[in-house]
Design a protein around this motif. Structure first.
Motif, mmCIF file in Angstrom:
data_model
loop_
_atom_site.group_PDB
_atom_site.id
_atom_site.type_symbol
_atom_site.label_atom_id
_atom_site.label_comp_id
_atom_site.label_asym_id
_atom_site.label_seq_id
_atom_site.Cartn_x
_atom_site.Cartn_y
_atom_site.Cartn_z
ATOM 1 N N ASP B 321 -7.723 -21.023 -14.537
ATOM 2 C CA ASP B 321 -6.900 -21.153 -13.326
ATOM 3 C C ASP B 321 -7.442 -22.258 -12.417
ATOM 4 O O ASP B 321 -6.677 -23.037 -11.829
ATOM 5 C CB ASP B 321 -6.878 -19.833 -12.550
ATOM 6 C CG ASP B 321 -5.908 -18.817 -13.150
ATOM 7 O OD1 ASP B 321 -5.208 -19.155 -14.126
ATOM 8 O OD2 ASP B 321 -5.865 -17.683 -12.638
ATOM 9 N N TYR B 323 -9.087 -24.926 -13.179
ATOM 10 C CA TYR B 323 -8.827 -26.265 -13.726
ATOM 11 C C TYR B 323 -7.379 -26.678 -13.444
ATOM 12 O O TYR B 323 -7.112 -27.820 -13.044
ATOM 13 C CB TYR B 323 -9.124 -26.252 -15.222
ATOM 14 C CG TYR B 323 -9.144 -27.598 -15.924
ATOM 15 C CD1 TYR B 323 -9.475 -28.786 -15.270
ATOM 16 C CD2 TYR B 323 -8.858 -27.673 -17.291
ATOM 17 C CE1 TYR B 323 -9.499 -29.999 -15.953
ATOM 18 C CE2 TYR B 323 -8.889 -28.879 -17.982
ATOM 19 C CZ TYR B 323 -9.197 -30.034 -17.307
ATOM 20 O OH TYR B 323 -9.226 -31.230 -17.984
ATOM 21 N N SER B 324 -6.449 -25.749 -13.635
ATOM 22 C CA SER B 324 -5.050 -26.074 -13.332
ATOM 23 C C SER B 324 -4.898 -26.420 -11.849
ATOM 24 O O SER B 324 -4.276 -27.431 -11.482
ATOM 25 C CB SER B 324 -4.141 -24.904 -13.716
ATOM 26 O OG SER B 324 -2.781 -25.245 -13.512
ATOM 27 N N LEU B 325 -5.497 -25.602 -11.009
ATOM 28 C CA LEU B 325 -5.385 -25.849 -9.563
ATOM 29 C C LEU B 325 -6.016 -27.188 -9.170
ATOM 30 O O LEU B 325 -5.523 -27.898 -8.282
ATOM 31 C CB LEU B 325 -6.066 -24.705 -8.798
ATOM 32 C CG LEU B 325 -5.758 -24.605 -7.305
ATOM 33 C CD1 LEU B 325 -4.278 -24.356 -7.066
ATOM 34 C CD2 LEU B 325 -6.585 -23.507 -6.658
ATOM 35 N N MET B 326 -7.081 -27.542 -9.860
ATOM 36 C CA MET B 326 -7.731 -28.824 -9.564
ATOM 37 C C MET B 326 -6.839 -30.004 -9.934
ATOM 38 O O MET B 326 -6.928 -31.076 -9.340
ATOM 39 C CB MET B 326 -9.051 -28.918 -10.330
ATOM 40 C CG MET B 326 -10.126 -28.008 -9.768
ATOM 41 S SD MET B 326 -11.492 -27.798 -10.941
ATOM 42 C CE MET B 326 -12.115 -29.481 -10.999
ATOM 43 N N SER B 327 -5.985 -29.812 -10.931
ATOM 44 C CA SER B 327 -5.111 -30.919 -11.342
ATOM 45 C C SER B 327 -3.892 -31.044 -10.439
ATOM 46 O O SER B 327 -3.434 -32.147 -10.175
ATOM 47 C CB SER B 327 -4.660 -30.717 -12.792
ATOM 48 O OG SER B 327 -4.169 -31.925 -13.339
#
Lengths: 363, 363
Positions: B321, B323-327
């Motif tokens: 989660d 990593y997705s939010l960081m993108s």
């Protein structure tokens, strides 16, 4: 020169011409490439408005949510082996009457609205932390609230195998769906990841690396209210849009944004009165230049040199003054970090130049 | 856990203790280095307020404007050959009672006001475009409007020779002064370029490269209203401040900001209840982590890993989660590009975590 210079007055009051509709169909999109040899999908005059559909190549990550009849036709009818050398579905090209190589297309993005209220983020094999995540790829599906202009995650799943074919259709079974990002609401930033003119190259050019023609710049500020300036490389410009996103952070580090189809209203104004070496962005707050390179340091240097060019050649500062201003009032950000397409942008605030109209008002 | 967790409640209401004044004198500053062997210039308890003077090492670029009796004493009395291995004048160190290695110092910056209304920007030999400018160094002197919180250039001059000695006093003749940046008013962003605790190393450590102790981070968001978290490496922490700036852009590409002495009010709270591997910044809008490296790509990777750490270990998201939010919602910016001290920071908006108090409220 007065408060508003002649250039600003002239194009600032450019009345919209005709309104064209450009639907995305297998006949009006080109998947994976720019090319100067494509027949125009639409021909417009300077000043015309275009309402065009931009389709995400990630609709297949959640076809039950992101497909409709029009999207499905594109995915079903365009041979996957022809989706090369890049990955993005581009709508166009649009031929602008009278545009010659060296002219600039001023593209005023006016409105970007979701085609549906769903998008996909892929932690991709080309993402910045792919090795750190054990070479796992993972899809997170987001739902948009177009009224609040926010998004939240619906579910996620590990992608089976490696995501290599653009437009892969993955029917993730309901049983494999995992909850994602509970309680997190993120601001939406609808924008186009990829847009640009046809390069003057006698072969299809990948949509992946950004360049002087525009392309895959992936700056989330290229949304409604922003204006981009692209330099024509062939007659008519042959402008195309694609890679629609509803949100992305500077860096786009997993390799993708929230990829979601958008309907885009924009006006194209043909400009023969100025020139800029790389894709130039004007938002309500900022003037922004883009540098690209093999690594971030090279992209940083290129963005620096183009901001110097903007402030010196276009805004009339001495180079010495421009360099000082770049150190004390220009913010450099990482646009994207995918291998081969590293990007750095430089932002300066428009309010520093109160006598100016737009960025193209030459001193 | 309720809307405000116990950690947040506890330190959020930490009442200010005593107010200390720390003037900058030859006895209370250390020039060019951090060291665990320095005697404290001040000893405080957790919660105390400190009003401290931070002196720019560039005051000699315009001594007629930027010197006063206190500044001049520091420049005259501290032997230039001892200003090493770095360049910054650091006020301190401040010993915090009870602080042990591994504890965190929460430094709440409350107020930063100009000591005088002048600052210097040097296009330096360590600047990003030094070669492109033919190895010329140039000083631009700025005047501040502390009420409007803006700055404008007063005059500029080419620096004679090479700027090698920290605290060089340059008496630019009036006849050599050139006008600079006519009509340009820039927003001021008063902040500390360098601040941190003493590294646990048995020799003086240069103030130039930032690191886990803090140091020369050069993020313009480290201003009034922001809170920094530094990890103690020695007993008492031995916290020092310096390198005051009134404005800088992300990147600080000429090698310096608008360097100007500031009076800084801050509160130090000793935290034994959490840990973070690198200097962590909390502003009213953002949580920000800092990565450093030999080049921008290495700094980018380090900032990515520390944002992942923040979201996973501290905010309770799964790594997937996070990593997705960081993108899709984390913005990466270039903090500085000086050789050996390249920095990238990552910003995520606090409003994404409405149930949280501060960044240190562990899930």
């Amino acid at each position: 020169m007065g408060l508003v210079c002649s250039h600003g007055k002239e194009h600032g009051t450019h009345a919209p011409g005709a309104l064209h509709h450009l639907k995305a169909t297998p006949q009006t999109v080109h998947w994976g490439y720019f090319s100067p040899d494509l027949a125009p999908a639409l021909t417009v005059k300077s000043g015309d408005l275009i309402m065009a559909e931009a389709i995400t190549h990630h609709a297949g990550d959640a076809p039950e949510l992101m497909f409709d009849e029009g999207v499905e036709r594109i995915f079903r009818e365009i041979d996957p082996t022809t989706r090369a050398p890049g990955v993005h579905i581009m709508t166009g090209p649009i031929y602008v009457e009278g545009a010659e190589p060296g002219d600039m297309l001023e593209v005023r993005y006016l409105q970007m609205t979701p085609r549906n209220n769903y998008g996909s983020n892929l932690a991709a094999n080309w993402g910045h932390l792919y090795q750190e995540f054990g070479e796992k790829e993972r899809v997170t599906i987001y739902e948009l609230d177009p009224v609040a202009n926010t998004a939240h995650a619906l579910y996620a799943y590990d992608f089976p195998g490696k995501y290599l074919v653009p437009g892969t259709i993955t029917n993730c079974p309901v049983c494999d769906r995992q909850p994602a990002l509970p309680g997190i609401t993120i601001p939406a930033r609808p924008h186009l990841g990829t847009a640009g003119v046809a390069p003057a190259v006698n072969e299809p050019v990948s949509t992946i690396p950004p360049g002087l023609h525009g392309g895959n710049i992936d700056n989330w500020r290229i949304g409604a209210g922003a204006t981009m300036y692209y330099k024509c490389q062939v007659a008519g410009g042959l402008f195309s849009i694609g890679d629609p996103h509803v949100s992305q952070g500077d860096g786009e580090i997993s390799g993708t944004a929230i990829e979601s189809s958008l309907n885009c209203l924009f006006q194209i104004v043909l400009r023969k009165d100025f020139d800029f070496p790389s894709p130039l962005l004007e938002t309500p707050q900022n003037w922004i230049v883009h540098g690209f390179g093999e690594d971030l340091d090279a992209a940083m240097k290129n963005a620096s040199m183009d901001m110097l060019h903007l402030l010196h050649e276009h805004q009339g500062l001495s180079k010495d003054d421009a360099y000082s201003l770049m150190s004390v009032a220009t913010d450099f950000g990482v646009t994207q970090v995918v291998d081969g397409t590293l990007g750095v942008h430089a932002r300066i605030e428009r309010r520093l130049f109160p006598q100016k109209g737009t960025v193209t008002d030459i001193s």
